[in-house]
Structure formats: structure tokens, C-alpha cells
Design an enzyme around this catalytic site. Sequence first.
Site, short mmCIF file in Angstrom:
data_model
loop_
_atom_site.label_atom_id
_atom_site.label_comp_id
_atom_site.label_asym_id
_atom_site.label_seq_id
_atom_site.Cartn_x
_atom_site.Cartn_y
_atom_site.Cartn_z
N ASP A 32 9.98 2.11 11.91
CA ASP A 32 8.92 1.35 12.57
C ASP A 32 8.74 1.78 14.03
O ASP A 32 7.62 1.99 14.50
CB ASP A 32 9.21 -0.15 12.51
CG ASP A 32 9.04 -0.71 11.11
OD1 ASP A 32 8.23 -0.17 10.34
OD2 ASP A 32 9.72 -1.72 10.79
N ALA A 88 9.53 -6.01 14.11
CA ALA A 88 8.72 -4.96 14.72
C ALA A 88 9.05 -4.81 16.19
O ALA A 88 9.19 -3.69 16.71
CB ALA A 88 7.23 -5.27 14.54
N GLN A 90 4.81 5.22 10.59
CA GLN A 90 6.13 4.84 10.10
C GLN A 90 6.32 5.33 8.68
O GLN A 90 7.41 5.75 8.29
CB GLN A 90 6.38 3.34 10.23
CG GLN A 90 5.51 2.44 9.38
CD GLN A 90 5.98 2.30 7.94
OE1 GLN A 90 7.15 2.50 7.64
NE2 GLN A 90 5.07 1.99 7.06
N MET A 118 0.82 -1.21 0.00
CA MET A 118 0.00 0.00 0.00
C MET A 118 0.85 1.27 0.00
O MET A 118 0.32 2.37 -0.09
CB MET A 118 -0.92 0.01 1.22
CG MET A 118 -1.98 -1.07 1.20
SD MET A 118 -3.10 -0.97 2.61
CE MET A 118 -1.98 -1.41 3.95
N LYS A 159 16.27 -5.87 4.45
CA LYS A 159 16.47 -4.91 5.54
C LYS A 159 17.84 -5.00 6.20
O LYS A 159 18.38 -4.00 6.66
CB LYS A 159 15.37 -5.06 6.59
CG LYS A 159 14.01 -4.52 6.15
CD LYS A 159 13.01 -4.55 7.31
CE LYS A 159 11.71 -3.89 6.92
NZ LYS A 159 10.77 -3.81 8.07
N THR A 185 0.23 -4.56 17.50
CA THR A 185 0.77 -4.05 16.23
C THR A 185 0.03 -4.59 15.01
O THR A 185 0.19 -4.07 13.91
CB THR A 185 2.26 -4.41 16.10
OG1 THR A 185 2.43 -5.83 16.20
CG2 THR A 185 3.07 -3.74 17.20
N ASN A 231 14.78 0.35 6.99
CA ASN A 231 13.60 0.32 6.12
C ASN A 231 13.46 1.59 5.29
O ASN A 231 12.55 1.70 4.48
CB ASN A 231 12.32 0.04 6.91
CG ASN A 231 11.80 1.26 7.66
OD1 ASN A 231 12.54 2.23 7.90
ND2 ASN A 231 10.54 1.22 8.04
#
EC number: 1.1.1.25
Length: 292
Positions: free
Chosen positions: A109, A137, A265, A23, A73, A234, A94
Site C-alpha cells: 500500500d 492505509a 499497490q 477488482m 493482514k 486516498t 497484504n
Amino acid sequence: MTERIDGHTLLIGLMAYPIRHSMSPTMHNNAFAKLGLNYAYLAFEVGNDQLPAAIQAIRTLDMRGSNISMPNKQKVIPLLDKLDPAAEMIGAVNTVVNDKGILTGYTTDGLGFMKSLDDEGLNIRGQKMTLAGAGGAGTAIAVQAALDGVSDLSIFNRHDAEWDNAVRNVKLINERTNCRATLHALEDRDDFKAEIQDSAIYTDATGVGMKPLENETLVTDPTWFRKDQIVFDTVYAPRTTKLMKVAQAAGVTQVFNGLGMMLEQGAAAFKLWTGEEMPVDYIRHILFDEDA
């Protein structure tokens, strides 16, 4: 989009594999358009093998930067010039920002987590948090919370592949921040309950509660929670997780999913690239119908 792109448009990427489901292009391009900023954001399916050439392309094409997601990452770190302190501690990046050929890696994050609490008028600095999970996370949240001033952090994880990472996280937090971090076995239910009840906030940074585990939660007993606590999951799909339902049954009023964290984020990366604040409420409306 075509009305915005011209000879001065700067490109920002997203490098991951797979990534077509993301997204992020919708989020960022709508934010650029809303603010009249001359950027374009595109997703590129890039794995570990293609990553060195892709990162070099940021310099060659004078891209403003790129988001980085799995499986890149950690692999991206040796390809960069500098790391933000949080990214160095977490060992993952990220977001990459290009300043005249100098590439700096960040992780947003944890910033997203802390900012989403700020958005709700909640300040956990100087307080204790119990955190479940030491994956990507969980690590980002733990490190950023410690850097931002959380006083005590009880990290719970199973004795699985992430246990060594949890050990590392606790060691680094205790060495490099003023936060007191301790590691606990998630299998010890009595200890888990006691630490949650002694905390201002309980945060679940595991995948429990998300498909295919949407009917599961690490905390099943509402009596583990106090009404004046914060409970943060989360996971944001489903919108109301099993953990959230347990907390609500306990009368907890400050109960949140990960939607705010996800948006913030992205907003943190947006500001690193543009210097502008992302119109978060506008983007939330576009991506997630609040009545859905």
C-alpha cells in the site's frame, strides 16, 4: 483465460473475507494476459479460522503467492517465514511471495502511494508531509514515506481506537528511519491548519470522503492550502472527493485521488510475483473509464 491455462500455469490467490466484490482478479488476470504470462489469479474467501491451512496450501500447491486482505493482514504474520522491513514495521501483510517454499510477507500500500506520486513526476523525498489517519492505509503510507526519505512527518489522528497505533507508528519511524515523526490530535484545528500550511504535501488516509461520508472533509477552508502544495486523498470513489474540491477551490493544481495508489499497490505485488512491470495504463482503462 482458457487459452492461457495449461499444465505449467502458476496460481496466485487472494485470501480475505468477504472478497467476492474485489477488482483484483480482473486487474491481475488482464495484466497476465496482456504480457503473455502463465499465471492465474483467483479469489478465495478465507477468514482467520481457515487461514493456517490456506497459507500451508501455498506451499503444498506450489502457488506463486497470494494477496492478503482483511481480516487476515495481521493474523498471517506468524504463519510466514520472513517479513519485508516495511511489513515488519507496519505489522501487516497484504502480499505473500513463495520462493521454493519460503514465504515472505510484504505490504504494497505504501509503495503504491509513493509510486503514484512518482508517476506524476512528484518527489516528496526530503520534504515534509502532514498525514491524517493512522489506520491500515495511513500506517502503510507513513512507514513507506519515512523509509523512502520524507524528512518530516506530522501524523494527525483522533483520540479513538487508532490512537495507540499512531503512537506506535511515530515511535518506530523515529527509531528506525531518518524521518522525524510527530503525533498530533486531530481535534486541535489550529495545530492541524499550521502543520498543513508548513507541508509540501497533505495526505488524507481516513475514510472521510467515502460513502457514507462522501459530503464531508477534514479540511473545509480553502485558505488552509497553498497553490504550490500537493493534496492527496486516498479515497477514489467518488472520483472527486469533497477534500479535492476544497483544494481545487484554493487553486491547488496537484490534487489527486487514490486511484493511482490502488493501481500501483497492485502493480507492486504483480512485480514481486512476476518480476515484470504491470501495464498500469492498460489496466486503468479496463477498470476505470476515465470519462465515467
